[in-house]
Each structure stands twice: as structure tokens, then as C-alpha cells.
Design a protein around this motif. Structure first.
Motif, PDB file in Angstrom:
ATOM      1  N   VAL A  88       2.355  -1.766   2.083  1.00  0.00           N
ATOM      2  CA  VAL A  88       3.145  -1.427   0.899  1.00  0.00           C
ATOM      3  C   VAL A  88       4.019  -2.622   0.567  1.00  0.00           C
ATOM      4  O   VAL A  88       4.699  -3.160   1.437  1.00  0.00           O
ATOM      5  N   SER A 100       8.768  -0.265  -1.111  1.00  0.00           N
ATOM      6  CA  SER A 100       9.430   0.382   0.026  1.00  0.00           C
ATOM      7  C   SER A 100      10.945   0.422  -0.184  1.00  0.00           C
ATOM      8  O   SER A 100      11.613   1.361   0.233  1.00  0.00           O
ATOM      9  N   LYS A 121       1.257   2.666   4.272  1.00  0.00           N
ATOM     10  CA  LYS A 121       1.111   3.949   3.615  1.00  0.00           C
ATOM     11  C   LYS A 121      -0.362   4.337   3.738  1.00  0.00           C
ATOM     12  O   LYS A 121      -1.241   3.500   3.615  1.00  0.00           O
TER      13      LYS A 121
END
Length: 190
Positions: free
Chosen positions: A22, A27, A48
């Protein structure tokens, strides 16, 4: 017996999980949205999970997997043991026959499923469960399409169409590499 079993519903399949990095910006946005009680421990490798459903999830996928199976290593190992071309041709025949047997087995499975669906459709129609009958009709049509596709693949295999020969070609490639390795070893030893 549960009612969903009467109409041929099957539990959903497991889906493949693929870890993905990610980006840092995403994030950080996620952390901003979380309450202070829900905050996660920061880590360097945030990942993820994304779910992807591949193929139809039906028996025809077994045929596609077999056609795209890589037999190169098997061909290589066979050449090291027996480099006779008649052996290679026999093995190619075995691979072809295995695929034909898969066609037969999976066709029988679809035909059996279609017969069961027809019975369930009649029961649903007699019970005036038209939405269930419509779902069963759609499933039956899908199975019939798969049967037609299997018949077409079998016809293409009999015609030696390149789309149906990938497993045999990978075996040949491995076999030739094995023969090349034996020849090179023979040349280098002299």
C-alpha cells in the motif's frame, strides 16, 4: 436437509488472497480516519489483501489447467532416462489420452448436474418458486455452454490445433533439452 441444498446452491469458493504493498499516502489517510483507539502499530511493510476470483470455479477449469500445465521438466527428466524418440511419442500419446479422459469425465459430470438441475427446476416450478427456477435455468444454460466448449476443444485436439497442444509442446521442448544435455555431456567427456 437445508432448503438451499434442494435447489442446488453450493457454498461459495475460497478466493485467492494476494498481498499488495500500500502506498505511504494511502496508509497515512487510513490512519487519519481511524480513531485513536483503533490505531494500528506502524510498520515498514504495510500490506493490504486483495481478493481475486480466477476462472469459472467450475469443472471446466480442470481442463484449462491441464492444457496449460508445463510438462517441460517431465520431458527433460524422461530424456535423461530414455532418449528414444518412440518413447517420447508414446508419452505424448499418454498426455493426449489423459486430456481426452478429462474431457469425458468432466462432460459426464456436467450431464449429471444438468439432469439434477432439471429435476430441481420441475420441483421449483411446481412449487411456484419461479425465481429459483430461473436461477436453475441460468445454471443449466451455463453447463450446456461448457459442454459445447468441451466438445469444441476435443475437436481442436483431434485436429492438432496449436491452442490444444501446449502441454505436448512443453513436453517436447523439455525432451529436446534433455537430449541436448546428454549430447553436450557426451561431447565434453571426449
Amino acid at each position: 436437509m437445508k432448503i438451499h441444498n434442494w435447489f442446488g446452491f453450493k457454498p461459495k469458493e475460497e478466493k485467492r488472497m494476494i498481498p499488495v504493498d500500500v502506498p505511504q499516502e494511502l496508509s497515512e489517510q487510513k490512519e487519519e480516519k481511524m480513531d485513536s483507539t483503533q490505531k494500528e502499530e506502524p510498520s515498514e511493510n504495510k500490506q493490504k489483501i486483495i481478493t481475486i476470483k480466477w476462472g469459472t470455479g467450475m469443472p471446466i477449469d480442470v481442463i484449462f489447467n491441464f492444457i496449460h500445465k508445463d510438462f517441460e521438466d517431465e520431458g527433460y527428466q524422461d530424456a535423461l532416462v530414455n532418449s528414444d524418440l518412440q518413447y517420447r511419442e508414446a508419452k505424448e500419446g499418454i498426455i493426449r489420452n489423459d486430456l481426452k479422459m478429462l474431457f469425458k469425465r468432466i462432460s459426464l459430470r456436467y450431464k449429471s448436474d444438468i439432469r439434477e438441475i432439471e429435476v430441481q427446476m420441475r420441483n421449483a416450478q411446481e412449487s411456484y418458486a419461479m425465481s429459483s427456477a430461473s436461477l436453475l435455468q441460468a445454471r443449466k444454460e451455463t453447463y450446456e455452454e461448457h459442454l459445447a466448449e468441451i466438445a469444441e476443444m476435443e475437436r481442436l485436439l483431434d485436429a492438432n490445433d496449436p491452442k490444444m497442444m501446449t502441454m505436448i509442446e512443453s513436453y517436447r521442448r523439455g525432451f529436446l533439452k534433455g537430449i541436448s544435455a546428454i549430447t553436450l555431456k557426451f561431447i565434453n567427456n571426449e
